[in-house]
Design a protein around this motif. Sequence first.
Motif, PDB file in Angstrom:
ATOM      1  N   MET A 340       0.693  -1.167  -0.007  1.00 18.98           N
ATOM      2  CA  MET A 340      -0.131   0.085  -0.087  1.00 18.98           C
ATOM      3  C   MET A 340       0.896   1.320  -0.044  1.00 18.98           C
ATOM      4  O   MET A 340       0.418   2.364  -0.585  1.00 18.98           O
ATOM      5  N   ASN A 369      -0.400   3.848  -4.479  1.00 18.16           N
ATOM      6  CA  ASN A 369      -1.796   3.445  -4.063  1.00 18.16           C
ATOM      7  C   ASN A 369      -2.490   4.224  -3.276  1.00 18.16           C
ATOM      8  O   ASN A 369      -3.799   4.533  -2.959  1.00 18.16           O
ATOM      9  N   ASN A 418      -7.608   7.792   2.092  1.00 19.43           N
ATOM     10  CA  ASN A 418      -6.567   6.927   2.558  1.00 19.43           C
ATOM     11  C   ASN A 418      -7.135   6.190   4.056  1.00 19.43           C
ATOM     12  O   ASN A 418      -6.356   4.937   4.034  1.00 19.43           O
ATOM     13  N   GLN A 421      -8.186   2.910   3.361  1.00 15.54           N
ATOM     14  CA  GLN A 421      -7.161   1.955   2.757  1.00 15.54           C
ATOM     15  C   GLN A 421      -6.374   1.504   4.096  1.00 15.54           C
ATOM     16  O   GLN A 421      -6.011   0.146   4.265  1.00 15.54           O
ATOM     17  N   LYS A 424      -7.886  -1.195   6.234  1.00 16.57           N
ATOM     18  CA  LYS A 424      -7.850  -2.478   5.887  1.00 16.57           C
ATOM     19  C   LYS A 424      -6.528  -3.011   6.109  1.00 16.57           C
ATOM     20  O   LYS A 424      -6.425  -4.376   6.292  1.00 16.57           O
TER      21      LYS A 424
END
Lengths: 683, 281
Positions: A340, A369, A418, A421, A424
């Motif tokens: 990432m 990313n 973000n 993200q 995760k």
Amino acid sequence: MSSDSSKKRKPKVIRTDGAAPDGKRSKADAEQDVKYYSEETEVDLRDPGKDYELYKQTCEELQRLMAEIQDLKSKGSKDSAAEIEERRIQSCVHFMTLKKLNRLAHIRLKKGRDQTHEAKQKVDAYHLQLQNLLYEVMHLQKEITKCLEFKSKHEEIELVSVEEFYKEAPPEISKPDITLSDPHHQTLARLDWELEQRKRLAEKYKECLTSKEKILKEIEVKKEYLSSLQPRLNSIMQASLPVQEYLFMPFDQAHKQYETARHLPPPLYVLFVQANAYGQACDKKLSVAIEGSVEEAKALYKPPEDSQDDESDSDAEEEQTTKRRRPTLGVQLDDKRKEMLKRHPLSVTIDLKCKDESVLHLTFYYLMNLNVMTVKTKVTTAVEMTTPISAGDLLSPDSLLNCLYPGDHGKKTPNPANQFQFDKVGILTLNDYVTELGHPYVWVQKLGGLHFPKDQPQHTVTADNSLSASHMEMTMKLLRTRLQSRLALHKQFASLEHGIVPVSSECQQLFPAKVVSRLVKWTAITYEDYLELSYTKDIVEAGLAEDTHLYYMALIERGTAKLQAAVVLNPGYSSMPPIFSLCLTWKGERTNNNDDNIRAMESEVSVFYKELSGPKPGYQLLTNQLQRLCVILDVYLETESHDNSVEGPKEFPQEKMCLRLVRGPSRMKPFKFNHPQGFFSHR
Amino acid sequence: MAPQEMDVQRALELLHMSVFSQSVSPCGKYLAAGNSYGEIGIFSLSAALSAEAKEESKKPVVCFTAHNGPVYALTSTDRQLLSASDGELKAWNWAEIVKKGCKEAWSRRPPYRSSLEVPEINSLQLNLKDNSLLLAGGDCTVHAMDLETGVFTECSRPQYGKWIRCLATDSDWMVCGGGPALTLWHLRSVTPTTVFPLAPAQHHAMFYQDLILCAGQGPTIYHLQLSGDVRAQIPCSPRALHSLCLNQRSPEHKVLTAAGSSHKIDVFTNFGYRAFSLAFA
């Protein structure tokens, strides 16, 4: 009797039949035998009606006779035999009549049939003729219609209109005298003209074709010539490189850079373009370069088939590895995190040169990313500087560019998307990775044209040229100012640590000639230390001291009096003033809690800082503030009213000229220095 | 200046602000406060005391710069607010003061001897009987000004060493303090009856019902009884208190306000504890 009659009849019949064939046979010798009996001719002569009557009569007679015979026979008398015989003979005669009549009838019948047959045959013949004729008629009609429908090919040809024809065609073709009156001839003439024209045009067409072929060949030749030129030009360019360097005109270099720039991701590309443009237009001391591996950048954009193959391969590999050993969850997560936070292999470097030859190196990276840009900084100075201990943080890459714009501390990722993200893969905040990835300041995003509206994650934020351009100039100026101010502070700190407050000649007029209090110590302290001091609570509460600021402690002494000053240095120095909090230890501890004059001293330095800025760009603010602090400490100590209960002279005799010692309801001391008269007064 | 710099500048100013004087409007609904930067802020007591008071009601309704120097004294006639600073006296009409852009009705300078240093005017006192205003200031002189004509006359020149900061009278009694400790004098016999055992210098004292309220260098208001007992010490937010003001003019807004070395002005509805604070912004 009947046999007799038949016997008799037979010869008659034979005779007749014999006569007939004889008649026929003897037609040849008809002149010999003119007397033959022809019943056929007789038929024509006799009337059939009469024959019919005769027949009826005969039948009746016969019936009568038979009846008589019958009667006679039934009576049975002897003399009747003659009568019977007579009657029998009569009936035989009648029988012969009947036979004759029968023959006649047959002959008539035959004749009639023959005649009918003949007539019929004739009729048939006529009928056939009629049919034939009808067929012929039909056939002819068809032919006529066919002929009438016949379209001559000549009608499909588009001929020029009649007027044009007469205008253009030469008279030997158009023959107007004949053709005007006769449409057939006119059409013929027109067709002739058409033919001639077409012949002419066909010739022209052939000529054009040949010329086109020629020209194509010429083009081929020239193309070959040009393509052979390219490698020659390349070799010339190579040869000219040394000349370019000699003349300081790196065109080749710029060209190469543009080539590499094509592989940059959009935000870095925007940054590169805008920075280059700004550097060329406004700022000669700004240089832009691209670093990193172009092959890796190209490898990022593999075509999809390859990646599908890779996926299937990697799936197969993954299955194999899972059979052998499952990688731990932590390792998987780590890998995901690394994925990432992956950086694009290319980066843009901007070097800002300042007047004193120090250079600020900024390297901009792009996290693919996260769609976020980060920056790493480095400072190189013209002269090797020994870093004073307290100035450790001043030029550290971590904090050099903190809060370039207010509130831009670079600890949080500016892209709201973000956060999802990060959840995760278990990253708490980008701050943990800042040392290796660089700082994601908001101004960096703006320079790359990335605009993230607050609190609203958007799907795609694309790089915008105008955003970058509008921020470029401001940011570059701020960066320069930041570097310069930090370098100035660096120098000042070096001097302060030795106990000297460097005051430049332009600022000497702000202070009296003689200053007795001396700066004894200058150290850097941590944010936590600052928070623990008792006399800094107000400043912290007012929100003027945050963890992005730098904190220092100064110690000024005169005699037994010690003044501790805690200084908050805003990263935006010197447009943002440093803020001072004072604690005087002399005959007890005095701070702004218990002494209004200490409060006044603080305000002299912190609030009225504009007078102390010195010449532009005001980097001497801090040192002037420290000098003023020394001056007002002098005033404070000297104007302290003498406590008569204590024996001995005043520790600090009054040397400063003051109009009045105390003023106002809060009994202020005179802290304001008036130049050039050199006395102190109240505000 | 960029907005950020202005915020920092103002924040610093607020940190170092002192409120020296207060005065209540004739209708009793507004409180005027003068601070060390020469600004006068008008606070709406009715808004701040009402049930749905928000943070904005505790900020000044209007705040304007009245003088170049700190506003040391404020007092109100029935139509005007008089403010005094470094050697000048200005008057403002209460009717217009709430609107923005208010201009002073008139301004006067008392005649001073020395021109080098302009002494401050520390205290104003209205003498309603003959419609005059008494000014006391840093030149150790008391001036009297006739409110109608605006003529100053110099009254007295006490030459005592230690300064007298506060003075209050109540028929027979007078309490005064400052450099010397706070003392209660009996006026008929002109003798000090009680010396109050308060260590810090007292800046302001007033009689209220049967109590003496005083405040000074420390962050407390003292409730004193005439006998000399300290009945209560009420803590306040400013470190040192310069001015106490009791709103007698409006019965529903009867509050005590205390101001001093802070940009906050404490409001006491019940004199036992601090209710809330108005603040300069």
